[in-house]
Design a protein around this motif. Structure first.
Motif, PDB file in Angstrom:
ATOM      1  N   ASP A 130      -3.378   3.642   1.295  1.00 20.30           N
ATOM      2  CA  ASP A 130      -4.054   3.768   0.005  1.00 20.30           C
ATOM      3  C   ASP A 130      -3.653   2.563  -0.827  1.00 20.30           C
ATOM      4  O   ASP A 130      -2.535   2.497  -1.339  1.00 20.30           O
ATOM      5  CB  ASP A 130      -3.624   5.071  -0.664  1.00 20.30           C
ATOM      6  N   PHE A 131      -4.561   1.611  -0.985  1.00 21.62           N
ATOM      7  CA  PHE A 131      -4.224   0.377  -1.684  1.00 21.62           C
ATOM      8  C   PHE A 131      -4.240   0.532  -3.196  1.00 21.62           C
ATOM      9  O   PHE A 131      -3.711  -0.310  -3.916  1.00 21.62           O
ATOM     10  CB  PHE A 131      -5.169  -0.746  -1.251  1.00 21.62           C
ATOM     11  N   ASP A 132      -4.834   1.592  -3.709  1.00 18.94           N
ATOM     12  CA  ASP A 132      -4.886   1.799  -5.156  1.00 18.94           C
ATOM     13  C   ASP A 132      -3.845   2.791  -5.640  1.00 18.94           C
ATOM     14  O   ASP A 132      -3.709   2.989  -6.849  1.00 18.94           O
ATOM     15  CB  ASP A 132      -6.278   2.306  -5.556  1.00 18.94           C
TER      16      ASP A 132
ATOM     17  N   ASN B 139      -4.576   8.303  -4.477  1.00 16.52           N
ATOM     18  CA  ASN B 139      -4.768   9.545  -3.737  1.00 16.52           C
ATOM     19  C   ASN B 139      -3.568   9.940  -2.897  1.00 16.52           C
ATOM     20  O   ASN B 139      -3.293  11.121  -2.708  1.00 16.52           O
ATOM     21  CB  ASN B 139      -5.988   9.415  -2.820  1.00 16.52           C
ATOM     22  N   CYS B 140      -2.856   8.943  -2.396  1.00 18.45           N
ATOM     23  CA  CYS B 140      -1.763   9.210  -1.463  1.00 18.45           C
ATOM     24  C   CYS B 140      -0.726  10.114  -2.084  1.00 18.45           C
ATOM     25  O   CYS B 140      -0.302  11.103  -1.453  1.00 18.45           O
ATOM     26  CB  CYS B 140      -1.156   7.886  -0.999  1.00 18.45           C
TER      27      CYS B 140
ATOM     28  N   ALA C 156       0.833  -1.197   0.000  1.00 15.95           N
ATOM     29  CA  ALA C 156       0.000   0.000   0.000  1.00 15.95           C
ATOM     30  C   ALA C 156       0.867   1.245   0.000  1.00 15.95           C
ATOM     31  O   ALA C 156       2.000   1.236   0.495  1.00 15.95           O
ATOM     32  CB  ALA C 156      -0.920   0.018   1.213  1.00 15.95           C
TER      33      ALA C 156
ATOM     34  N   GLY D 114     -10.347   9.461  -0.012  1.00  6.95           N
ATOM     35  CA  GLY D 114     -10.046   8.277  -0.794  1.00  6.95           C
ATOM     36  C   GLY D 114      -9.028   7.355  -0.176  1.00  6.95           C
ATOM     37  O   GLY D 114      -8.779   6.269  -0.716  1.00  6.95           O
ATOM     38  N   MET D 115      -8.421   7.760   0.931  1.00  4.86           N
ATOM     39  CA  MET D 115      -7.520   6.830   1.622  1.00  4.86           C
ATOM     40  C   MET D 115      -8.377   5.722   2.217  1.00  4.86           C
ATOM     41  O   MET D 115      -9.517   5.936   2.637  1.00  4.86           O
ATOM     42  CB  MET D 115      -6.746   7.555   2.720  1.00  4.86           C
ATOM     43  N   ASP D 116      -7.831   4.519   2.247  1.00  5.75           N
ATOM     44  CA  ASP D 116      -8.657   3.365   2.602  1.00  5.75           C
ATOM     45  C   ASP D 116      -8.761   3.108   4.108  1.00  5.75           C
ATOM     46  O   ASP D 116      -9.817   2.726   4.609  1.00  5.75           O
ATOM     47  CB  ASP D 116      -8.102   2.121   1.917  1.00  5.75           C
ATOM     48  N   TYR D 117      -7.649   3.266   4.811  1.00  2.00           N
ATOM     49  CA  TYR D 117      -7.639   3.006   6.253  1.00  2.00           C
ATOM     50  C   TYR D 117      -6.856   4.102   6.948  1.00  2.00           C
ATOM     51  O   TYR D 117      -5.855   4.605   6.411  1.00  2.00           O
ATOM     52  CB  TYR D 117      -7.010   1.635   6.562  1.00  2.00           C
ATOM     53  N   TRP D 118      -7.302   4.400   8.165  1.00  2.00           N
ATOM     54  CA  TRP D 118      -6.686   5.459   8.952  1.00  2.00           C
ATOM     55  C   TRP D 118      -6.330   4.954  10.346  1.00  2.00           C
ATOM     56  O   TRP D 118      -7.024   4.112  10.919  1.00  2.00           O
ATOM     57  CB  TRP D 118      -7.661   6.624   9.122  1.00  2.00           C
TER      58      TRP D 118
END
Length: 126
Positions: free
Chosen positions: A99-101, A104-105, A32, A112-116
């Protein structure tokens, strides 16, 4: 279960240094893009830095270039943010996010970040 845990926040004087850590569980950090974001009281969350899973490069906000360095220790599944020459305006809660895609990062966009993670407080004051 995916989890991100930040640590290292503290009270530091202007000109001082801190190293923040972001440790992941439930996934391998290397797959990620991992970003650091911050939110000061009364302000919107803003991007600080990101390490891309695609090319391994670091991306930095203009406000921290030359002072902050992001690096990753894959063996510890941890990403670090080394912060030098800290200024009072760096005071904020700092969050890491995954951000797995890788969409956005690298643009330092919080949306759009996946986990925080839950954040760690950095206070720069004399």
């Amino acid at each position: 279960q995916v989890q991100l845990v930040e640590s290292g926040g503290d009270l530091v004087q202007p000109g001082g240094s801190l190293r923040l850590s972001c440790t992941a569980s439930g996934f391998t950090l290397a797959v990620a893009s991992i970003g650091w974001f911050r939110q000061a009281p009364g302000k919107e969350r803003e991007g600080v830095s990101c390490v891309s899973s695609r090319d391994g490069n670091g991306y930095y906000a203009d406000s921290v270039k030359g002072r902050f360095t992001l690096f990753r220790n894959d063996a510890k599944n941890t990403v670090y943010l080394q912060m030098n020459n800290l200024k009072p305006e760096d005071t904020a809660v700092y969050y890491c996010a995954a951000d797995f895609d890788d969409k956005n990062c690298i643009f330092l966009r919080p949306d759009g970040m996946d986990y925080w993670g839950k954040g760690t407080l950095v206070t720069v004051s004399s």
